[in-house]
Design an enzyme around this catalytic site. Structure first.
Site, PDB file in Angstrom:
ATOM      1  N   ASN A 103       0.826  -1.221   0.000  1.00 47.57           N
ATOM      2  CA  ASN A 103       0.000   0.000   0.000  1.00 47.57           C
ATOM      3  C   ASN A 103       0.850   1.257   0.000  1.00 47.57           C
ATOM      4  O   ASN A 103       0.617   2.185  -0.775  1.00 47.57           O
ATOM      5  CB  ASN A 103      -0.881   0.032   1.256  1.00 47.57           C
ATOM      6  CG  ASN A 103      -1.910  -1.057   1.248  1.00 47.57           C
ATOM      7  OD1 ASN A 103      -2.562  -1.292   0.237  1.00 47.57           O
ATOM      8  ND2 ASN A 103      -2.047  -1.757   2.367  1.00 47.57           N
TER       9      ASN A 103
ATOM     10  N   ARG B  52       8.086  -9.765  -1.667  1.00 45.04           N
ATOM     11  CA  ARG B  52       8.054 -11.220  -1.461  1.00 45.04           C
ATOM     12  C   ARG B  52       7.884 -11.939  -2.794  1.00 45.04           C
ATOM     13  O   ARG B  52       8.483 -12.953  -3.052  1.00 45.04           O
ATOM     14  CB  ARG B  52       6.902 -11.589  -0.519  1.00 45.04           C
ATOM     15  CG  ARG B  52       7.323 -11.719   0.918  1.00 45.04           C
ATOM     16  CD  ARG B  52       6.148 -12.127   1.774  1.00 45.04           C
ATOM     17  NE  ARG B  52       5.033 -11.210   1.600  1.00 45.04           N
ATOM     18  CZ  ARG B  52       4.329 -10.690   2.581  1.00 45.04           C
ATOM     19  NH1 ARG B  52       4.616 -10.998   3.815  1.00 45.04           N
ATOM     20  NH2 ARG B  52       3.329  -9.869   2.352  1.00 45.04           N
TER      21      ARG B  52
ATOM     22  N   LYS C 268       5.872   1.430  12.912  1.00 45.34           N
ATOM     23  CA  LYS C 268       5.681   1.795  14.329  1.00 45.34           C
ATOM     24  C   LYS C 268       5.899   0.619  15.269  1.00 45.34           C
ATOM     25  O   LYS C 268       6.407   0.790  16.376  1.00 45.34           O
ATOM     26  CB  LYS C 268       4.305   2.409  14.561  1.00 45.34           C
ATOM     27  CG  LYS C 268       3.113   1.540  14.183  1.00 45.34           C
ATOM     28  CD  LYS C 268       2.517   1.974  12.896  1.00 45.34           C
ATOM     29  CE  LYS C 268       1.504   0.970  12.389  1.00 45.34           C
ATOM     30  NZ  LYS C 268       0.710   1.463  11.295  1.00 45.34           N
TER      31      LYS C 268
ATOM     32  N   GLU D 208       8.577   9.803  10.434  1.00 44.88           N
ATOM     33  CA  GLU D 208       7.354  10.609  10.543  1.00 44.88           C
ATOM     34  C   GLU D 208       6.093   9.786  10.256  1.00 44.88           C
ATOM     35  O   GLU D 208       5.054   9.948  10.903  1.00 44.88           O
ATOM     36  CB  GLU D 208       7.432  11.784   9.548  1.00 44.88           C
ATOM     37  CG  GLU D 208       6.258  12.723   9.568  1.00 44.88           C
ATOM     38  CD  GLU D 208       6.114  13.444  10.905  1.00 44.88           C
ATOM     39  OE1 GLU D 208       6.967  14.267  11.244  1.00 44.88           O
ATOM     40  OE2 GLU D 208       5.135  13.152  11.622  1.00 44.88           O
TER      41      GLU D 208
ATOM     42  N   VAL E 120       3.663   7.482  12.898  1.00 48.64           N
ATOM     43  CA  VAL E 120       2.580   7.947  13.773  1.00 48.64           C
ATOM     44  C   VAL E 120       1.627   8.835  12.990  1.00 48.64           C
ATOM     45  O   VAL E 120       2.036   9.866  12.437  1.00 48.64           O
ATOM     46  CB  VAL E 120       3.124   8.750  14.980  1.00 48.64           C
ATOM     47  CG1 VAL E 120       1.984   9.159  15.897  1.00 48.64           C
ATOM     48  CG2 VAL E 120       4.168   7.952  15.738  1.00 48.64           C
TER      49      VAL E 120
ATOM     50  N   GLY F 105     -11.736  -1.839   3.407  1.00 45.88           N
ATOM     51  CA  GLY F 105     -10.275  -1.887   3.357  1.00 45.88           C
ATOM     52  C   GLY F 105      -9.598  -1.151   4.499  1.00 45.88           C
ATOM     53  O   GLY F 105      -8.382  -0.971   4.506  1.00 45.88           O
TER      54      GLY F 105
ATOM     55  N   ASP G 118      -1.633  -1.171  17.983  1.00 46.34           N
ATOM     56  CA  ASP G 118      -1.128  -0.172  17.035  1.00 46.34           C
ATOM     57  C   ASP G 118      -1.076   1.210  17.705  1.00 46.34           C
ATOM     58  O   ASP G 118      -0.061   1.919  17.623  1.00 46.34           O
ATOM     59  CB  ASP G 118      -2.054  -0.145  15.804  1.00 46.34           C
ATOM     60  CG  ASP G 118      -1.656   0.907  14.793  1.00 46.34           C
ATOM     61  OD1 ASP G 118      -0.717   0.651  14.027  1.00 46.34           O
ATOM     62  OD2 ASP G 118      -2.269   1.996  14.783  1.00 46.34           O
TER      63      ASP G 118
ATOM     64  N   LYS H 152       2.245   3.675  18.780  1.00 44.55           N
ATOM     65  CA  LYS H 152       2.348   5.105  18.447  1.00 44.55           C
ATOM     66  C   LYS H 152       2.488   5.949  19.712  1.00 44.55           C
ATOM     67  O   LYS H 152       3.240   6.935  19.730  1.00 44.55           O
ATOM     68  CB  LYS H 152       1.125   5.519  17.628  1.00 44.55           C
ATOM     69  CG  LYS H 152       1.110   4.864  16.237  1.00 44.55           C
ATOM     70  CD  LYS H 152      -0.239   4.970  15.572  1.00 44.55           C
ATOM     71  CE  LYS H 152      -0.236   4.328  14.188  1.00 44.55           C
ATOM     72  NZ  LYS H 152      -1.568   4.162  13.603  1.00 44.55           N
TER      73      LYS H 152
HETATM   74  P1  NDP Z   1       1.677  -4.061   2.809  1.00 42.70           P
HETATM   75  O1  NDP Z   1       1.396  -5.364   3.478  1.00 42.70           O
HETATM   76  O2  NDP Z   1       0.673  -3.509   1.882  1.00 42.70           O
HETATM   77  O3  NDP Z   1       3.067  -4.180   1.995  1.00 42.70           O
HETATM   78  C1  NDP Z   1       4.175  -4.844   2.505  1.00 42.70           C
HETATM   79  C2  NDP Z   1       5.185  -4.984   1.385  1.00 42.70           C
HETATM   80  O4  NDP Z   1       6.364  -5.564   1.916  1.00 42.70           O
HETATM   81  C3  NDP Z   1       4.740  -5.884   0.231  1.00 42.70           C
HETATM   82  O5  NDP Z   1       5.178  -5.352  -0.990  1.00 42.70           O
HETATM   83  C4  NDP Z   1       5.439  -7.218   0.520  1.00 42.70           C
HETATM   84  O6  NDP Z   1       5.748  -7.944  -0.654  1.00 42.70           O
HETATM   85  C5  NDP Z   1       6.719  -6.740   1.159  1.00 42.70           C
HETATM   86  N1  NDP Z   1       7.306  -7.690   2.087  1.00 42.70           N
HETATM   87  C6  NDP Z   1       6.818  -8.087   3.285  1.00 42.70           C
HETATM   88  N2  NDP Z   1       7.664  -8.941   3.870  1.00 42.70           N
HETATM   89  C7  NDP Z   1       8.728  -9.073   3.036  1.00 42.70           C
HETATM   90  C8  NDP Z   1       9.941  -9.821   3.086  1.00 42.70           C
HETATM   91  N3  NDP Z   1      10.234 -10.602   4.123  1.00 42.70           N
HETATM   92  N4  NDP Z   1      10.797  -9.696   2.052  1.00 42.70           N
HETATM   93  C9  NDP Z   1      10.510  -8.924   0.989  1.00 42.70           C
HETATM   94  N5  NDP Z   1       9.378  -8.185   0.894  1.00 42.70           N
HETATM   95  C10 NDP Z   1       8.505  -8.279   1.887  1.00 42.70           C
HETATM   96  O7  NDP Z   1       2.012  -3.024   3.982  1.00 42.70           O
HETATM   97  P2  NDP Z   1       1.719  -1.462   4.012  1.00 42.70           P
HETATM   98  O8  NDP Z   1       2.295  -0.839   2.806  1.00 42.70           O
HETATM   99  O9  NDP Z   1       0.305  -1.216   4.364  1.00 42.70           O
HETATM  100  O10 NDP Z   1       2.555  -1.033   5.323  1.00 42.70           O
HETATM  101  C11 NDP Z   1       3.948  -0.981   5.292  1.00 42.70           C
HETATM  102  C12 NDP Z   1       4.472  -0.362   6.578  1.00 42.70           C
HETATM  103  O11 NDP Z   1       3.917   0.941   6.725  1.00 42.70           O
HETATM  104  C13 NDP Z   1       4.104  -1.114   7.860  1.00 42.70           C
HETATM  105  O12 NDP Z   1       5.135  -1.005   8.788  1.00 42.70           O
HETATM  106  C14 NDP Z   1       2.880  -0.347   8.365  1.00 42.70           C
HETATM  107  O13 NDP Z   1       2.702  -0.453   9.757  1.00 42.70           O
HETATM  108  C15 NDP Z   1       3.275   1.060   7.974  1.00 42.70           C
HETATM  109  N6  NDP Z   1       2.156   1.963   7.853  1.00 42.70           N
HETATM  110  C16 NDP Z   1       1.137   1.634   7.011  1.00 42.70           C
HETATM  111  C17 NDP Z   1       0.067   2.480   6.886  1.00 42.70           C
HETATM  112  C18 NDP Z   1      -1.056   2.163   5.982  1.00 42.70           C
HETATM  113  O14 NDP Z   1      -2.037   2.929   5.968  1.00 42.70           O
HETATM  114  N7  NDP Z   1      -1.018   1.100   5.209  1.00 42.70           N
HETATM  115  C19 NDP Z   1      -0.007   3.744   7.648  1.00 42.70           C
HETATM  116  C20 NDP Z   1       1.166   4.013   8.457  1.00 42.70           C
HETATM  117  C21 NDP Z   1       2.204   3.132   8.551  1.00 42.70           C
HETATM  118  P3  NDP Z   1       4.594  -8.515  -1.621  1.00 42.70           P
HETATM  119  O15 NDP Z   1       4.008  -7.295  -2.295  1.00 42.70           O
HETATM  120  O16 NDP Z   1       5.310  -9.407  -2.581  1.00 42.70           O
HETATM  121  O17 NDP Z   1       3.621  -9.211  -0.734  1.00 42.70           O
HETATM  122  N1  HSE Z   2      -3.833   0.296  10.989  1.00 44.21           N
HETATM  123  C1  HSE Z   2      -3.476   1.653  11.171  1.00 44.21           C
HETATM  124  C2  HSE Z   2      -4.726   2.493  11.417  1.00 44.21           C
HETATM  125  C3  HSE Z   2      -2.728   2.153   9.945  1.00 44.21           C
HETATM  126  O1  HSE Z   2      -5.842   1.977  11.284  1.00 44.21           O
HETATM  127  O2  HSE Z   2      -4.612   3.646  11.775  1.00 44.21           O
HETATM  128  C4  HSE Z   2      -2.009   3.434  10.209  1.00 44.21           C
HETATM  129  O3  HSE Z   2      -0.934   3.297  11.086  1.00 44.21           O
END
Ligand code: NDP
Ligand code: HSE
Length: 439
Positions: free
Chosen positions: A21, A53, A111, A135, A138, A193, A207, A211
């Site tokens: 994402n 992955r 986080k 940044e 949180v 979602g 979570d 934070k």
């Molecule tokens: P996703 O699950 O959407 O994406 C994770 C990505 O990491 C995927 O592309 C996955 O690969 C890859 N991945 C995971 N494990 C491995 C591994 N061992 N080796 C290689 N690639 C790997 O996560 P998000 O983008 O939602 O979140 C990412 C980070 O951002 C997290 O720490 C989350 O807490 C933080 N965050 C997310 C927010 C949100 O709104 N989504 C808001 C604030 C923070 P593949 O695509 O092949 O599965």
């Molecule tokens: N799962 C978290 C939330 C994503 O719902 O706020 C942002 O950190």
């Protein structure tokens, strides 16, 4: 790093760990805004590789950028900045430490990792004289880490309180607006979602607690980890609680509260806690609905500041990530670095039992003479002062809701135990806290 004639870099190599994402939006911004970013930084950002992955899936980027070997990617000599948006503790912890030790600056949105391991990662960053920025960890797009760390560095922060989890705020807002029960709204949050397939980290408050640990550490120059944060989730909040809260001109929000307080021995201390709480409808946080986040900071000289916006989602979170990337890149260009972790105050973190709060206690009682007196007597016996009482429904069973003045956690727990043993009280159905009032 490719250098110009004057020794300043012309290009900075970026390695992206994760293209989910957040990562996909980071790639989009780096690609679409390349010219502006180059002007702002003074060097071009060039993506050297993207760790995922599943490298066989088409992601709209050149296939040769994708790798399933993040370890090799962070070690590449042509990489200057690592963006970690994988999630989870391992492998990110090991990858980030390796990157920092190799002199690469790191930007992360993780986080869960930071709430446990900021100490060791910040130490590695300091030793290598590089940046560790977070940044996005949180409240998504909302700038709150940098304001606390830099803009308010000359002030004394007293309190940081807010709604920092979008999923739970969406659920509580929808329950409040529509009167639906928790399970119905959770299913809806999943369909839209907001909630993950496993929503435990959100709905159980983990979570928000991560934070809170990050915010408390920065605000009070004290290392606070997730284990120091008292935590309750929203799974026990019912539609009846929200309806009852309305009768007291309140709503219910999952709050993360980080405060400078006097400890039981009078010493300056920190309280960090996460729980669903009643807040008055007139409170600024009561108007924060849906998946939005807001953080209210109170500082000695600045007074009250409020930060509001999108706390989650790919593009908003990528915005915060990119702000950090630009900062780290500028520091690379000018051979500088951002602020180091500051933990000089090392204040003790007090237990929840030493934090007096107001309470909302809902119970089912037999509707007969003397029951109210008996219930009030139990509160009085344990030195918990009642502020308001409301009885709902009639018939043999009725619902009694009591709001208290401030009382210690221990006294309230004893009161609840005594109420539960009363023959006229068939169940204590909810015990929630109340925040945001002056008394
Ligand atoms: P996703 O699950 O959407 O994406 C994770 C990505 O990491 C995927 O592309 C996955 O690969 C890859 N991945 C995971 N494990 C491995 C591994 N061992 N080796 C290689 N690639 C790997 O996560 P998000 O983008 O939602 O979140 C990412 C980070 O951002 C997290 O720490 C989350 O807490 C933080 N965050 C997310 C927010 C949100 O709104 N989504 C808001 C604030 C923070 P593949 O695509 O092949 O599965
Ligand atoms: N799962 C978290 C939330 C994503 O719902 O706020 C942002 O950190």
């Amino acid at each position: 790093m490719t250098e110009a004639n004057n020794g300043a870099p012309r290009e900075l190599g970026v390695a992206l760990l994760g293209m989910g994402n957040v990562g996909a939006e980071v790639v989009r911004i780096i690609t679409e805004n390349a010219d502006d970013l180059r002007e702002r930084i003074g060097a071009s950002l060039v993506i050297r590789g993207i760790a995922v992955r599943d490298a066989s899936r088409d992601r709209g980027v050149p296939r040769e950028l994708l790798t399933t070997d993040p370890g090799a990617l962070v070690r590449r000599d042509d990489v200057d900045i690592i963006i970690e948006v994988l999630g989870g503790i391992e492998p990110p912890r090991e990858l980030i430490r390796t990157a920092l030790e190799q002199g690469k600056s790191v930007v992360t949105a993780n986080k869960a990792l930071l709430a446990e391991y900021t100490g060791e990662l910040a130490k590695a960053a300091a030793e290598a004289n590089v940046d560790l920025y977070f940044e996005a960890a949180v409240a998504g797009a909302i700038p709150v880490v940098r304001p606390l760390m830099q803009s308010l560095a000359g002030d004394k922060v007293q309190r940081v309180a807010g709604i920092v989890n979008g999923t739970t705020n969406f659920i509580l807002s929808a329950m409040d607006a529509d009167g639906d029960d928790y399970d119905t709204v959770l299913a809806e949050a999943g369909r839209l979602g907001y909630a993950e397939a496993d929503p435990t980290a959100d709905v159980e408050g983990y979570d928000a607690a991560s934070k809170a640990a990050i915010l408390a550490s920065i605000a009070f120059h004290t290392r606070v980890t997730a284990a120091d944060v008292y935590r309750e989730g929203i799974t026990k909040v019912t539609a009846a609680d929200l309806a009852a809260a309305r009768k007291f001109d309140c709503t219910i929000k999952l709050l993360s509260i980080c405060e400078r307080v006097a400890g039981p021995d009078g010493a300056e201390s920190v309280s960090a806690r996460v729980y669903p709480a009643l807040i008055p409808l007139s409170h600024p946080l009561a108007t924060v609905n849906g998946a939005y986040n807001a953080v209210v900071v109170e500082a000695e000289n600045a007074g009250r500041l409020m930060f509001y916006g999108q706390g989650a989602g790919g593009a908003p979170t990528a915005s915060a990530v990119m702000g950090d990337v630009v900062m780290a890149a500028r520091n690379k260009v000018h051979a500088g670095r951002g602020p180091l972790e500051s933990t000089y105050a090392s204040l003790p973190v007090i237990a929840i039992k030493d934090v007096p709060t107001r309470y909302y206690v809902a119970m089912n009682v037999l509707d007969r003479p003397g029951v109210l007196e008996g219930v009030a007597g139990e509160f009085a016996k344990h030195d918990v002062s009642i502020a308001a009482v409301r009885q709902e429904g009639d018939g043999e069973q009725t619902r009694l809701v009591v709001i208290t003045h401030r009382a210690p956690d221990g006294a309230l727990a004893q009161t609840v135990a005594a109420l539960e043993s009363m023959e006229a009280v068939t169940a204590v159905s909810s015990v929630l806290r109340m925040e945001g009032t002056d008394d």
